[in-house]
Design an enzyme around this catalytic site. Sequence first.
Site, short mmCIF file in Angstrom:
data_model
loop_
_atom_site.label_atom_id
_atom_site.label_comp_id
_atom_site.label_asym_id
_atom_site.label_seq_id
_atom_site.Cartn_x
_atom_site.Cartn_y
_atom_site.Cartn_z
N HIS A 312 50.95 76.13 -5.75
CA HIS A 312 52.26 75.45 -5.74
C HIS A 312 52.74 75.19 -7.17
CE1 HIS A 312 52.55 74.76 -1.36
NE2 HIS A 312 51.23 74.63 -1.41
N ASP A 375 46.36 71.84 -1.96
CA ASP A 375 46.61 72.57 -0.70
C ASP A 375 46.96 74.03 -0.95
OD1 ASP A 375 48.91 71.49 -1.97
OD2 ASP A 375 50.12 72.01 -0.22
N GLU A 376 46.65 74.84 0.00
CA GLU A 376 47.16 76.21 0.08
C GLU A 376 47.03 77.01 -1.21
OE1 GLU A 376 50.59 75.34 3.42
OE2 GLU A 376 51.05 74.92 1.35
N ALA A 377 45.87 76.93 -1.84
CA ALA A 377 45.64 77.72 -3.06
C ALA A 377 45.05 79.07 -2.66
CB ALA A 377 44.71 76.95 -4.00
#
Length: 599
Positions: A312, A375-377
């Site tokens: 992100h 998150d969401e790496a």
Amino acid sequence: MTVGHFERTFHEICPESPAAPPERSAVRPATFPSRSTLATSPDTPRLTDVLPAPARVEPAAGVEFVLTPGTTIRTTPGPEAGAVGRYLADLLRRPTGYPLPVVTAGQSDVPGGISLLLTGDEAATTGAPGRPGTAAAGTASRTGTAPAGADSAEGYHLETTATAVVVRARTAAGLFYGVQTLRQLLPAKIESARRQSGPWVIPGGTISDHPRFGYRGAMLDVARHFFAVPHVLRFIDHLARYKLNHLHLHLTDDQGWRIAVDSWPRLTSVGAATEVDGGPGGHYTKEQYAEIVAYAAARHVTVVPEIDLPGHTNAALTAYGELAPDRVAPPEYIGTDVGFSTVAVDSERTYRFVDDVLGEVAALTPGRYLHIGGDEAFALDTADYARFMNRVQRIVTGHGKRVLGWHQIAVAEHSAGRVLQYWGTTEEDQTVAAAVRAGAKLLLSPGNRSYLDMKYSAATPLGKDWAGLVEVRDAYDWDPGSYLAGVPAEAVLGVEAPLWTETVRTIGDVEFMTFPRLPAIAELGWSPVQARDWADFRLRLAGQGVRWSTAGITFHRSPEVPWAGVPVVPEPRPGGSSSTATGADTAPASSGPGNPGGV
Ligand code: TNX
């Protein structure tokens, strides 16, 4: 820097907006028993109407206090109680037209009135008369054994007789929550920005109250769409109304970097220039951010800043290509995909960057937590991710703060006092449970329960549905203390409702997604399990709807709630501006080319 005590009204934020809807007297749902005592008018709430439900409520039949032009607000000497007294006076003066002087307790020669008193350690939650569990038959006691995690430092005791309203608490926060309760015990027209006629009746009796969990929060994503300072302040007022005490600001993401960092100035001069769908974006200067922090603190809300790492991060990479894995700055991103970006985890320059950024953000943060995302790496393998997060966690503690992160950071090693924010939709996660056994605390934000960006129904014009459709009962009917398998209630720090803003552009949109679900989450965070009951909650929520209408707050008219006396409020149109009863959002910062009505 201005930290006004009064709430931000829609018209202060959007002075060009059409006038708020005309006042209506609140009509109670037909299921409410009729009352006929004393000066009580049909729009006087009952003592049991408060939301979130207090731990213990004992109405005094036939007793009521009436606010008059001569009413005085007395507070314990000292700045803390005085500030709560002025906050209360500011809430009440405009609609009542009464002077409501705030004086130091003991110095007024006027008997009765409203008193806000700081007491010794013995006070507040056990406040006399009556201790938890000793309610006489026929009272509405909701107290059982306070579960672990109860934080009586925020408790209060409120007693209303025919001549006086007395709030006692150990801390200014407790007094502040007593004031929020008192506010809900006045007729809904107290929420009006214009002068109204009385009577201003408060039902008699006592309330003894304290929160179940110490962390009760909401998150606003100011990265996908930027929200200017007045909108954030208005959101803080919404939190305070329901006794929430943390505002998590998601300050950075692929689409924009929203907080000034002196040592890396291009983060905002380059990285803040856009937002989802190519709107103008924006960022907070340090002075503006400090204003948000101070406004929140005056309402007993702690700001938790999030710098999302290592994914992100596209906006940061556009500003400093040296941080990218290939050392090449990518183009700006205005879409809504997730998981594609990462900083270079093999570069010492990246750790310098993280240290500088978190150091400057820590200096702006009076609270104990820094949120490091996590998150969401998807662009990293687990080993690289865990190694990176281990170093980032040490940087956070090196700046004197505790780690808060999305639950994916469970794979990193334990860090003293760290908190994992669970956003999954299943009630089992072995990795998270193991991290909790190693000492982490858990903050509950299940996507299918607490996500304010999920659609209410398939017909909801805004929002997403990857975690499911979340109507108000879905948001209400679960227990944070027993949600995740293998995690005991003692390990639960609290609950938070996140609002992601890929589809949310205006403050009207924010309110539409927030109300009525935020009060549901607030009750999970505050009220004892024994006080929670959907059938009762939906009636109390219906009473809040009249207040929102009066205050010009947009909300979703959930078919699950028997709203009464609420004018029909048009719902936001997809991809357009929020056409609301209070008018279009006029803030330039949250209106983009794709938002033609919201100029
Ligand atoms: C997942 S939940 C995300 C966000 C998105 C959100 C949209 C989480 C920690 N990450 O990046 O905005 O879904 O619902």
